[in-house]
Design a protein around this motif. Structure first.
Motif, PDB file in Angstrom:
ATOM      1  N   PRO A  14       0.868  -1.188  -0.063  1.00 39.67           N
ATOM      2  CA  PRO A  14       0.052  -0.137  -0.050  1.00 39.67           C
ATOM      3  C   PRO A  14       0.879   1.153   0.095  1.00 39.67           C
ATOM      4  O   PRO A  14       0.424   2.413  -0.594  1.00 39.67           O
ATOM      5  CB  PRO A  14      -0.961  -0.230   1.344  1.00 39.67           C
ATOM      6  N   VAL A  15       1.900   1.146   0.643  1.00 38.42           N
ATOM      7  CA  VAL A  15       2.695   2.509   0.770  1.00 38.42           C
ATOM      8  C   VAL A  15       3.545   3.027  -0.720  1.00 38.42           C
ATOM      9  O   VAL A  15       3.464   4.222  -0.797  1.00 38.42           O
ATOM     10  CB  VAL A  15       3.849   2.439   1.667  1.00 38.42           C
ATOM     11  N   GLN A  55       0.608   4.880  -2.035  1.00 40.95           N
ATOM     12  CA  GLN A  55       0.402   6.041  -1.241  1.00 40.95           C
ATOM     13  C   GLN A  55       1.427   7.085  -1.526  1.00 40.95           C
ATOM     14  O   GLN A  55       1.250   8.393  -1.687  1.00 40.95           O
ATOM     15  CB  GLN A  55       0.579   5.840   0.119  1.00 40.95           C
ATOM     16  N   LEU A  56       2.594   6.546  -1.785  1.00 39.56           N
ATOM     17  CA  LEU A  56       3.775   7.703  -2.261  1.00 39.56           C
ATOM     18  C   LEU A  56       3.737   7.692  -3.635  1.00 39.56           C
ATOM     19  O   LEU A  56       4.693   8.731  -3.938  1.00 39.56           O
ATOM     20  CB  LEU A  56       5.136   6.844  -1.751  1.00 39.56           C
TER      21      LEU A  56
END
Length: 120
Positions: A65-66, A69-70
């Protein structure tokens, strides 16, 4: 010889556990780096990527997920910036990574490790 094999390992990952088992079945005990507990430095990551002969993107775990997100899918990020993100968020490192005298690679699927183990 076993001291020459390093496994960047996540014990929660089934593929990582399988790779560790395959190394041990070959009679070797690798140096295990639980990279979520002991994240590699930027220099270590740079060396791994250089040894693989791949761009940094090849070691990124896009399903995390990161990653989304980034905004890491955006091609604007340089190799150095991507390395910085992995240092800050080691969960982004695709696993397992094995380094041996026979090469360095992300061993996904687990059978990829066989090419990095000495024969016989």
């Amino acid at each position: 010889m076993s001291d020459d094999i390093t496994l960047f390992h996540n014990p929660a990952c089934g593929t990582s556990r399988t790779v560790l088992a395959r190394i041990r079945e070959a009679g070797l005990e690798p140096r295990i780096v639980e990279y979520l507990k002991t994240p590699p430095t930027k220099e270590q990551l740079r060396s791994l990527v250089a040894a693989m002969g791949t761009p940094v993107r090849a070691i990124l775990r896009e399903k995390e997920p990161v990653y989304a997100q980034l905004g890491l899918a955006d091609p604007k990020w340089s190799e150095e910036q991507l390395l910085d993100f992995v240092v800050q968020h080691p969960i982004l490192l695709n696993r397992p990574v094995v380094a041996s005298p026979l090469g360095t690679r992300v061993c996904r699927p687990a059978e990829e490790v066989d090419a990095l183990l000495p024969r016989g």
